[in-house]
Design a protein around this motif. Structure first.
Motif, mmCIF file in Angstrom:
data_model
loop_
_atom_site.group_PDB
_atom_site.id
_atom_site.type_symbol
_atom_site.label_atom_id
_atom_site.label_comp_id
_atom_site.label_asym_id
_atom_site.label_seq_id
_atom_site.Cartn_x
_atom_site.Cartn_y
_atom_site.Cartn_z
ATOM 1 N N ARG A 1 -3.217 0.679 -3.736
ATOM 2 C CA ARG A 1 -2.588 -0.632 -3.551
ATOM 3 C C ARG A 1 -1.965 -1.088 -4.856
ATOM 4 O O ARG A 1 -2.534 -0.852 -5.929
ATOM 5 C CB ARG A 1 -3.643 -1.681 -3.172
ATOM 6 C CG ARG A 1 -4.153 -1.569 -1.776
ATOM 7 C CD ARG A 1 -5.077 -2.730 -1.444
ATOM 8 N NE ARG A 1 -6.387 -2.597 -2.042
ATOM 9 C CZ ARG A 1 -7.379 -3.460 -1.859
ATOM 10 N NH1 ARG A 1 -7.199 -4.527 -1.122
ATOM 11 N NH2 ARG A 1 -8.570 -3.270 -2.431
ATOM 12 N N ASP B 1 -12.181 3.354 -2.158
ATOM 13 C CA ASP B 1 -12.706 2.180 -1.454
ATOM 14 C C ASP B 1 -12.971 2.474 0.024
ATOM 15 O O ASP B 1 -12.768 3.607 0.488
ATOM 16 C CB ASP B 1 -11.808 0.950 -1.689
ATOM 17 C CG ASP B 1 -10.499 1.006 -0.905
ATOM 18 O OD1 ASP B 1 -10.360 1.835 0.014
ATOM 19 O OD2 ASP B 1 -9.606 0.188 -1.227
ATOM 20 N N THR B 2 -13.440 1.460 0.749
ATOM 21 C CA THR B 2 -13.878 1.710 2.133
ATOM 22 C C THR B 2 -12.700 2.056 3.044
ATOM 23 O O THR B 2 -12.904 2.553 4.144
ATOM 24 C CB THR B 2 -14.604 0.483 2.711
ATOM 25 O OG1 THR B 2 -13.688 -0.624 2.739
ATOM 26 C CG2 THR B 2 -15.826 0.104 1.878
ATOM 27 N N GLN B 3 -11.468 1.802 2.594
ATOM 28 C CA GLN B 3 -10.287 2.147 3.382
ATOM 29 C C GLN B 3 -9.652 3.459 2.918
ATOM 30 O O GLN B 3 -8.543 3.799 3.331
ATOM 31 C CB GLN B 3 -9.232 1.018 3.274
ATOM 32 C CG GLN B 3 -9.763 -0.357 3.653
ATOM 33 C CD GLN B 3 -10.360 -0.382 5.053
ATOM 34 O OE1 GLN B 3 -9.698 -0.005 6.013
ATOM 35 N NE2 GLN B 3 -11.619 -0.781 5.172
ATOM 36 N N GLU C 1 0.851 -1.182 0.000
ATOM 37 C CA GLU C 1 0.000 0.000 0.000
ATOM 38 C C GLU C 1 0.894 1.241 0.000
ATOM 39 O O GLU C 1 1.821 1.342 0.804
ATOM 40 C CB GLU C 1 -0.911 0.001 1.228
ATOM 41 C CG GLU C 1 -1.910 1.133 1.167
ATOM 42 C CD GLU C 1 -3.043 0.989 2.172
ATOM 43 O OE1 GLU C 1 -3.608 -0.109 2.283
ATOM 44 O OE2 GLU C 1 -3.339 1.982 2.829
ATOM 45 N N ASP D 1 -14.621 -2.804 -2.446
ATOM 46 C CA ASP D 1 -13.155 -2.795 -2.293
ATOM 47 C C ASP D 1 -12.442 -3.567 -3.403
ATOM 48 O O ASP D 1 -11.569 -4.419 -3.137
ATOM 49 C CB ASP D 1 -12.724 -3.363 -0.930
ATOM 50 C CG ASP D 1 -13.048 -2.411 0.204
ATOM 51 O OD1 ASP D 1 -13.284 -1.213 -0.077
ATOM 52 O OD2 ASP D 1 -13.064 -2.868 1.356
ATOM 53 N N ARG E 1 -3.944 7.494 -1.516
ATOM 54 C CA ARG E 1 -3.439 6.138 -1.268
ATOM 55 C C ARG E 1 -3.875 5.168 -2.359
ATOM 56 O O ARG E 1 -4.910 5.347 -2.990
ATOM 57 C CB ARG E 1 -3.955 5.634 0.077
ATOM 58 C CG ARG E 1 -3.288 6.318 1.241
ATOM 59 C CD ARG E 1 -4.110 6.196 2.508
ATOM 60 N NE ARG E 1 -4.439 4.821 2.799
ATOM 61 C CZ ARG E 1 -5.495 4.440 3.516
ATOM 62 N NH1 ARG E 1 -6.318 5.328 4.001
ATOM 63 N NH2 ARG E 1 -5.720 3.174 3.734
ATOM 64 N N ARG F 1 -8.687 4.203 -0.243
ATOM 65 C CA ARG F 1 -7.714 4.043 -1.335
ATOM 66 C C ARG F 1 -8.385 4.309 -2.683
ATOM 67 O O ARG F 1 -9.538 3.899 -2.898
ATOM 68 C CB ARG F 1 -7.145 2.618 -1.321
ATOM 69 C CG ARG F 1 -6.395 2.307 -0.036
ATOM 70 C CD ARG F 1 -6.061 0.855 0.086
ATOM 71 N NE ARG F 1 -7.246 0.022 0.158
ATOM 72 C CZ ARG F 1 -7.349 -1.100 0.884
ATOM 73 N NH1 ARG F 1 -6.329 -1.504 1.615
ATOM 74 N NH2 ARG F 1 -8.451 -1.816 0.885
#
Ligand SMILES: [Fe+2]
Ligand SMILES: [Fe+2]
Length: 435
Positions: A143, A212-214, A128, A178, A141, A216
């Protein structure tokens, strides 16, 4: 931030203030010049920032935006596991990460914009990262894809989006899953190669919603559709007015290409006659491309116009080709010869899943499933399966598909714009053979 950068920033600000004061408003008859207002710490956060790929997604990431240049438009990035920031040089000073400036054709809509593109290479797989643009940007951010497909991962596909509320709703549902990336198989914004405003809006919507839910950013992979091209069919990449600057990092010379994820996934991204003919060079390229990738666990073909349409007529009349007719003639035999795992197709604005097909007839053992038909934001009523024996499931529903890849297995789950599951199917490894 390095001390050199801090100093540059300080100097830049001080010099900027001095220059602005010298040239600032000085009204006639007024003794004292008015000091200009300098915005406090403005953030550089383009509303069109998005990620895509032009190299192997296990070790690269391409950062793009449409708009204006940052004051100091280099990218700085950090592997969050290692916490070591790498700062690139200023734009146009190679090497890394070089930011290209590409002209944004102002046919209509923004005329003073450019496409900015920076490719990060040599990244660690399965990591990440965070990055910033210039000195004064939020942290973004992303991945990287894993080096090997040892763990399950998912991606989303669909097509025929536009910029309406259904398209936005599907964007929101997509981001909630995600996925590692989103694949749009043509007819993105419906700019028709003439509306910069529409092309801009599509990218802006993607940028705003595909997080996404994080937190990113979710990379976008595309293939070309008729609505990317001024004139729709039998044109060149030059007429793909906005698609070319946006996705030309991947489509450098031809409007068809492959994206290879390590040695475990290949997306074969085709052009169904918009900026390159189906027969001839593209078909020869397809034969070789599929043969070269015969050992991959996941070999997926993606095209815009469907080989097996769910709405339009598959047979032509009065000397014209039916929908998908040329592909069934030139490409389907190659898909079967090289045992492509699944074909994702779009353009007819429905949800559809065919039976596993070989030569157009059902073959549960070695047949290929043709999935999709593109209703991310556009909709038609499909023909019933009774009228088209190759169809197994159809629906007049705005949809996207979540693909989950687990080892050599694949699960494909179609969802509507509210996240309701429409259809689930699995495809597994088929025996491959070379000539
Ligand atoms: Fe479409
Ligand atoms: Fe289309």
């Amino acid at each position: 931030m390095s001390s050199a950068l801090s100093r540059r920033r300080f100097l830049g600000t001080s010099l900027g203030l001095a220059a602005a004061a010298a040239a600032g408003p000085h009204l006639l008859g007024q003794d004292k010049p008015t000091l200009p207002t300098v915005p406090a710490d403005p953030l550089f956060a383009p509303e069109t920032l998005f990620l895509t790929w032009q190299g192997d997604p296990t070790t690269t990431m391409t950062i793009q935006w449409v708009g204006k240049a940052a004051d100091e438009p280099y990218i700085s990035y950090n592997n969050r596991g290692k916490d070591e920031w790498t700062v690139g040089p200023l734009a146009a000073k190679k090497p890394f990460p070089f930011i290209e400036y590409l002209f944004w054709p102002g046919v209509s809509g923004p005329t003073d914009h450019s496409v900015f593109r920076a490719e990060l290479t040599g990244l660690s797989p399965g990591a990440e990262y965070e990055f910033k643009i210039g000195l004064n940007s939020p942290k973004y951010r992303f991945r990287t894809m894993p080096a090997k497909a040892t763990k399950a991962f998912s991606f989303i596909s669909g097509g025929d989006c536009g910029v309406n509320s259904h398209a936005l709703a599907n964007n929101v549902i997509a981001a909630k899953q995600d996925p590692m990336f989103v694949l749009i198989g043509g007819d993105l914004g419906y700019d028709n190669g003439t509306s910069g405003k529409t092309a801009y809006e599509f990218i802006r919507n993607y940028s705003k919603t595909m997080i996404d839910t994080q937190g990113r950013l979710i990379p976008l992979v595309t293939c070309i559709g008729n609505h990317e091209v001024r004139g729709s069919y039998n044109k060149t990449l030059k007429e793909a007015t906005f698609f070319t600057p946006l996705f030309g990092g991947l489509y450098k010379e031809t409007s068809y290409t492959t994206l290879d994820f390590g040695d475990y996934l290949s997306l074969v991204l085709l052009d169904t006659g918009h900026a390159a003919p189906i027969a001839g060079e593209q078909t020869e390229w397809l034969d070789k491309t599929l043969a070269d990738r015969a050992g991959r666990p996941h070999l997926i073909a993606v095209n815009h116009v469907p080989c097996y349409p769910s709405y339009r007529a598959s047979e032509g009349k009065l000397g014209t080709f039916g929908t998908g007719e040329q592909q069934r003639k030139h490409w389907v035999p190659l898909f079967e010869k090289h045992q492509v795992d699944i074909v994702l197709e779009h353009h007819d604005h429905t949800f559809k899943r065919t039976h596993p097909l070989k030569g157009g007839v059902v073959d549960d053992k070695t047949g290929i499933v043709y999935l999709g038909d593109g209703s991310w934001g556009k909709l038609r009523i499909p023909k019933p399966a009774e009228q088209r024996p190759y169809l197994d499931a159809v629906s007049a529903t705005y949809h996207l598909t979540l693909h989950r890849l687990e080892g050599e297995k694949r699960y494909h789950m179609a969802m509507d714009e509210f996240g309701k599951v429409l259809d689930i199917t699995a495809t597994g490894k088929k025996p491959r053979h070379r000539d």
